[in-house]
Design a protein around this motif. Structure first.
Motif, PDB file in Angstrom:
ATOM      1  N   PHE A 112      73.656 -19.791  35.745  1.00 23.89           N
ATOM      2  CA  PHE A 112      74.101 -19.208  37.000  1.00 23.89           C
ATOM      3  C   PHE A 112      73.763 -17.742  37.045  1.00 23.89           C
ATOM      4  CE2 PHE A 112      77.271 -16.762  39.559  1.00 23.89           C
ATOM      5  CZ  PHE A 112      77.161 -17.559  40.488  1.00 23.89           C
ATOM      6  N   VAL A 113      73.968 -17.146  36.229  1.00 24.39           N
ATOM      7  CA  VAL A 113      73.317 -15.702  36.025  1.00 24.39           C
ATOM      8  C   VAL A 113      72.008 -15.730  36.125  1.00 24.39           C
ATOM      9  CG1 VAL A 113      73.115 -13.440  34.848  1.00 24.39           C
ATOM     10  CG2 VAL A 113      75.297 -14.642  34.649  1.00 24.39           C
ATOM     11  N   THR A 114      71.341 -16.594  35.475  1.00 25.26           N
ATOM     12  CA  THR A 114      69.606 -16.609  35.456  1.00 25.26           C
ATOM     13  C   THR A 114      69.153 -17.186  36.845  1.00 25.26           C
ATOM     14  OG1 THR A 114      69.373 -17.103  33.278  1.00 25.26           O
ATOM     15  CG2 THR A 114      67.599 -17.600  34.181  1.00 25.26           C
ATOM     16  N   VAL A 115      69.629 -17.966  37.583  1.00 28.59           N
ATOM     17  CA  VAL A 115      69.400 -18.605  38.758  1.00 28.59           C
ATOM     18  C   VAL A 115      69.670 -17.200  40.115  1.00 28.59           C
ATOM     19  CG1 VAL A 115      69.593 -20.219  40.547  1.00 28.59           C
ATOM     20  CG2 VAL A 115      69.606 -20.987  38.440  1.00 28.59           C
ATOM     21  N   ALA A 116      70.751 -16.747  39.839  1.00 28.02           N
ATOM     22  CA  ALA A 116      71.025 -15.250  40.746  1.00 28.02           C
ATOM     23  C   ALA A 116      69.677 -14.450  40.574  1.00 28.02           C
ATOM     24  CB  ALA A 116      72.363 -14.797  40.401  1.00 28.02           C
ATOM     25  N   ILE A 117      69.534 -14.019  39.197  1.00 27.33           N
ATOM     26  CA  ILE A 117      68.714 -12.993  38.972  1.00 27.33           C
ATOM     27  C   ILE A 117      67.090 -13.445  39.775  1.00 27.33           C
ATOM     28  CG2 ILE A 117      67.147 -11.693  37.334  1.00 27.33           C
ATOM     29  CD1 ILE A 117      69.709 -11.849  35.664  1.00 27.33           C
ATOM     30  N   TRP A 139      58.781  -5.335  29.402  1.00 24.80           N
ATOM     31  CA  TRP A 139      58.484  -5.129  27.990  1.00 24.80           C
ATOM     32  C   TRP A 139      59.707  -4.606  27.452  1.00 24.80           C
ATOM     33  CZ3 TRP A 139      54.683  -7.858  26.355  1.00 24.80           C
ATOM     34  CH2 TRP A 139      53.533  -7.859  27.316  1.00 24.80           C
ATOM     35  N   ALA A 140      60.626  -3.822  28.168  1.00 26.37           N
ATOM     36  CA  ALA A 140      61.852  -3.331  27.561  1.00 26.37           C
ATOM     37  C   ALA A 140      62.755  -4.447  27.394  1.00 26.37           C
ATOM     38  CB  ALA A 140      62.322  -2.392  28.422  1.00 26.37           C
ATOM     39  N   SER A 141      62.831  -5.394  28.346  1.00 27.67           N
ATOM     40  CA  SER A 141      63.688  -6.479  28.474  1.00 27.67           C
ATOM     41  C   SER A 141      63.258  -7.437  27.353  1.00 27.67           C
ATOM     42  CB  SER A 141      64.036  -7.170  29.659  1.00 27.67           C
ATOM     43  OG  SER A 141      62.388  -7.753  30.042  1.00 27.67           O
ATOM     44  N   TYR A 142      61.854  -7.754  27.039  1.00 28.05           N
ATOM     45  CA  TYR A 142      61.477  -8.544  25.939  1.00 28.05           C
ATOM     46  C   TYR A 142      61.890  -8.067  24.700  1.00 28.05           C
ATOM     47  CZ  TYR A 142      58.343 -11.466  23.484  1.00 28.05           C
ATOM     48  OH  TYR A 142      57.907 -12.353  22.541  1.00 28.05           O
ATOM     49  N   ALA A 143      62.049  -6.776  24.642  1.00 29.50           N
ATOM     50  CA  ALA A 143      62.310  -6.179  23.334  1.00 29.50           C
ATOM     51  C   ALA A 143      63.814  -6.628  23.155  1.00 29.50           C
ATOM     52  CB  ALA A 143      62.227  -4.437  23.185  1.00 29.50           C
ATOM     53  N   VAL A 144      64.715  -6.354  24.171  1.00 25.34           N
ATOM     54  CA  VAL A 144      65.867  -6.423  23.958  1.00 25.34           C
ATOM     55  C   VAL A 144      66.302  -8.124  23.738  1.00 25.34           C
ATOM     56  CG1 VAL A 144      68.289  -6.476  25.204  1.00 25.34           C
ATOM     57  CG2 VAL A 144      66.771  -4.633  25.418  1.00 25.34           C
ATOM     58  N   PHE A 145      65.649  -8.871  24.324  1.00 23.08           N
ATOM     59  CA  PHE A 145      65.616 -10.234  24.028  1.00 23.08           C
ATOM     60  C   PHE A 145      65.241 -10.495  22.664  1.00 23.08           C
ATOM     61  CE2 PHE A 145      62.697 -13.660  23.742  1.00 23.08           C
ATOM     62  CZ  PHE A 145      63.246 -14.754  23.791  1.00 23.08           C
ATOM     63  N   PHE A 146      64.200  -9.923  22.202  1.00 22.73           N
ATOM     64  CA  PHE A 146      63.792 -10.545  20.976  1.00 22.73           C
ATOM     65  C   PHE A 146      64.767  -9.919  19.870  1.00 22.73           C
ATOM     66  CE2 PHE A 146      61.146  -9.867  16.882  1.00 22.73           C
ATOM     67  CZ  PHE A 146      60.656 -11.123  17.068  1.00 22.73           C
ATOM     68  N   LEU A 166      79.919 -12.953  22.245  1.00 16.33           N
ATOM     69  CA  LEU A 166      79.856 -13.052  23.659  1.00 16.33           C
ATOM     70  C   LEU A 166      79.214 -11.800  24.073  1.00 16.33           C
ATOM     71  CD1 LEU A 166      83.245 -14.530  24.765  1.00 16.33           C
ATOM     72  CD2 LEU A 166      81.236 -15.617  24.263  1.00 16.33           C
ATOM     73  N   ILE A 167      79.344 -10.888  23.772  1.00 17.52           N
ATOM     74  CA  ILE A 167      78.680  -9.459  24.192  1.00 17.52           C
ATOM     75  C   ILE A 167      77.109  -9.573  23.820  1.00 17.52           C
ATOM     76  CG2 ILE A 167      78.347  -7.049  23.659  1.00 17.52           C
ATOM     77  CD1 ILE A 167      81.410  -6.698  23.101  1.00 17.52           C
ATOM     78  N   LEU A 168      76.884 -10.208  22.609  1.00 18.06           N
ATOM     79  CA  LEU A 168      75.219 -10.133  22.297  1.00 18.06           C
ATOM     80  C   LEU A 168      74.864 -11.485  23.274  1.00 18.06           C
ATOM     81  CD1 LEU A 168      75.420  -9.925  18.319  1.00 18.06           C
ATOM     82  CD2 LEU A 168      74.460  -8.167  20.139  1.00 18.06           C
ATOM     83  N   LEU A 169      75.568 -12.329  23.622  1.00 18.41           N
ATOM     84  CA  LEU A 169      74.800 -13.310  24.307  1.00 18.41           C
ATOM     85  C   LEU A 169      74.805 -13.121  25.544  1.00 18.41           C
ATOM     86  CD1 LEU A 169      74.316 -16.660  24.063  1.00 18.41           C
ATOM     87  CD2 LEU A 169      76.492 -16.953  24.738  1.00 18.41           C
ATOM     88  N   THR A 170      75.869 -12.165  26.108  1.00 24.29           N
ATOM     89  CA  THR A 170      75.582 -11.488  27.683  1.00 24.29           C
ATOM     90  C   THR A 170      74.382 -10.706  27.714  1.00 24.29           C
ATOM     91  OG1 THR A 170      77.897 -11.871  27.860  1.00 24.29           O
ATOM     92  CG2 THR A 170      76.669 -10.337  29.407  1.00 24.29           C
ATOM     93  N   ILE A 171      74.098 -10.010  26.722  1.00 25.35           N
ATOM     94  CA  ILE A 171      72.872  -9.013  26.595  1.00 25.35           C
ATOM     95  C   ILE A 171      71.737 -10.098  26.758  1.00 25.35           C
ATOM     96  CG2 ILE A 171      71.847  -7.264  25.459  1.00 25.35           C
ATOM     97  CD1 ILE A 171      74.466  -6.142  24.548  1.00 25.35           C
ATOM     98  N   PHE A 172      71.693 -10.974  25.810  1.00 31.48           N
ATOM     99  CA  PHE A 172      70.670 -11.929  25.724  1.00 31.48           C
ATOM    100  C   PHE A 172      70.273 -12.504  27.132  1.00 31.48           C
ATOM    101  CE2 PHE A 172      69.239 -16.328  24.921  1.00 31.48           C
ATOM    102  CZ  PHE A 172      67.977 -16.038  24.253  1.00 31.48           C
ATOM    103  N   LEU A 174      71.050 -11.657  30.083  1.00 29.17           N
ATOM    104  CA  LEU A 174      70.718 -10.731  31.294  1.00 29.17           C
ATOM    105  C   LEU A 174      69.033 -10.243  30.989  1.00 29.17           C
ATOM    106  CD1 LEU A 174      73.655  -8.187  31.310  1.00 29.17           C
ATOM    107  CD2 LEU A 174      72.810 -10.044  33.259  1.00 29.17           C
ATOM    108  N   SER A 175      68.734 -10.199  29.617  1.00 27.95           N
ATOM    109  CA  SER A 175      67.258  -9.786  29.382  1.00 27.95           C
ATOM    110  C   SER A 175      66.447 -10.978  29.556  1.00 27.95           C
ATOM    111  CB  SER A 175      67.036  -9.371  27.905  1.00 27.95           C
ATOM    112  OG  SER A 175      67.547 -10.510  27.007  1.00 27.95           O
ATOM    113  N   MET A 176      66.875 -12.213  29.470  1.00 28.46           N
ATOM    114  CA  MET A 176      66.009 -13.426  29.351  1.00 28.46           C
ATOM    115  C   MET A 176      66.059 -13.660  30.959  1.00 28.46           C
ATOM    116  SD  MET A 176      64.481 -15.553  27.884  1.00 28.46           S
ATOM    117  CE  MET A 176      63.551 -17.014  27.859  1.00 28.46           C
ATOM    118  N   GLY A 177      66.845 -13.494  31.759  1.00 26.60           N
ATOM    119  CA  GLY A 177      67.029 -13.650  33.425  1.00 26.60           C
ATOM    120  C   GLY A 177      66.111 -12.760  33.908  1.00 26.60           C
ATOM    121  N   TYR A 178      66.039 -11.345  33.413  1.00 27.32           N
ATOM    122  CA  TYR A 178      65.284 -10.349  33.890  1.00 27.32           C
ATOM    123  C   TYR A 178      63.764 -10.858  33.763  1.00 27.32           C
ATOM    124  CZ  TYR A 178      63.077  -5.833  35.071  1.00 27.32           C
ATOM    125  OH  TYR A 178      61.894  -4.931  35.658  1.00 27.32           O
TER     126      TYR A 178
END
Length: 313
Positions: A112-117, A139-146, A166-172, A174-178
């Protein structure tokens, strides 16, 4: 003299009397031998009154049986009526169902978050222009994702410890959605909607097939590893060749191979949740299970977008 004679004459008499009394006392105090089982239970002994009748105790008393319908059953947890705690096993079907529901609930929120983004980056022209004009955020989001992916995939402590998992999964997410939204911003809106529908149909059909089929995809780890390595080195070759010359057909082959590989990974990761195959995830690994399936779905969408999508004018 008389007393001496009397004492001498009375001594053997007293000793004999004492011995006789001792023998009588010994014979009276020594208990008789206990009866044997046959003598105690024989009808003659009972009728004669020599032995008391045996106790009328059933061989299997009723209190030795437990009604399985009323007793706390396996995996019932805490019961206020009996106030007992029953041990839960990871092989219990109730635990496995709760685990699967938890995994797919997390995946639903992630999608849902990914489709919204993706919708925001596709339909909102100012946002789309901003993300395309500032590739540094990609590239910043890719670094956070990695980094978050390595922590969640390689470290069992953070992904099992609430609330850090859950905090790490949320950050992951958001970065993947971006990254997915920025990729979708370069494609036509109709192509994005078409790829979303194709991805949804493929993922739903593969999930249902993985739950219903008797074929065990968890035993295909070697095949999946080989195909993943082929996809990885093909991507490196394309990344090296892209600055010099873009080859459309080679890029299309790479996208088709990627879609096939991650569709197989989706079937593999889905059967890991079931618990009835050769390999299974522990119910403690709900974050890891959601992470894998979400990543498979997003990659399938990305490769379908490269196959069927058309760029914006």
């Amino acid at each position: 003299m008389t007393q001496g004679k009397l004492s001498v004459n009375n001594k053997p008499a007293n000793s004999e009397g004492q011995q006789g009394n001792a023998e009588k006392k010994d014979s009276s105090t020594v208990p008789s031998a206990p009866p044997t089982y046959e003598e105690a239970t024989s009808a003659e002994g009972v009728k004669a009154g020599a032995f008391p009748p045996p106790l009328n105790v059933p061989l299997h008393p009723t209190w030795a049986y437990v009604d399985s319908s009323t007793s706390p059953h396996y995996g019932s947890g805490y019961s206020p009526d009996t106030e007992t705690l029953t041990a839960l096993s990871w092989d219990d079907q109730n635990v496995r169902r709760v685990f699967i529901r938890k995994v797919y609930s997390i995946i639903s929120l992630q999608l849902f978050v990914t489709v919204a983004i993706v919708a925001l980056f596709t339909f909102c022209e100012p946002v789309k222009g901003y993300v395309q004009a500032n590739p540094a955020w990609y590239w910043a989001s890719y670094a956070v994702f990695f980094v978050t992916y390595l922590i969640l995939a390689c470290c069992s402590g953070p992904r099992r410890y609430f609330p850090w998992n859950l905090i790490l999964l949320t950050i992951f997410t958001l970065s993947m959605g971006y990254m997915t939204g920025m990729l979708a911003s370069y494609y036509d809106t109709k192509s994005i909607l078409l790829c979303l529908m194709i991805t949804a149909l493929v993922c739903i059909s593969v999930t249902i097939f993985s739950f219903q089929t008797k074929y065990d995809f968890t035993t295909c780890q070697g095949v999946l590893f080989v195909m993943a390595m082929v996809l990885f080195f093909s991507g490196i070759i394309l990344a090296v060749m892209l600055p010099f010359k873009y080859v459309p057909w080679l890029h299309a082959v790479y996208a088709v191979l990627g879609a096939i590989v991650f569709t197989m990974f989706l079937a593999f990761d889905t059967q890991l949740l079931m618990g009835s195959r050769s390999y299974a995830l522990s119910p403690e690994e709900y974050v890891f299970g959601a992470l894998n399936i979400y990543l498979d779905i997003v990659y399938i969408f990305s490769f379908f977008l490269q196959i069927f999508g058309s760029g914006r004018d």
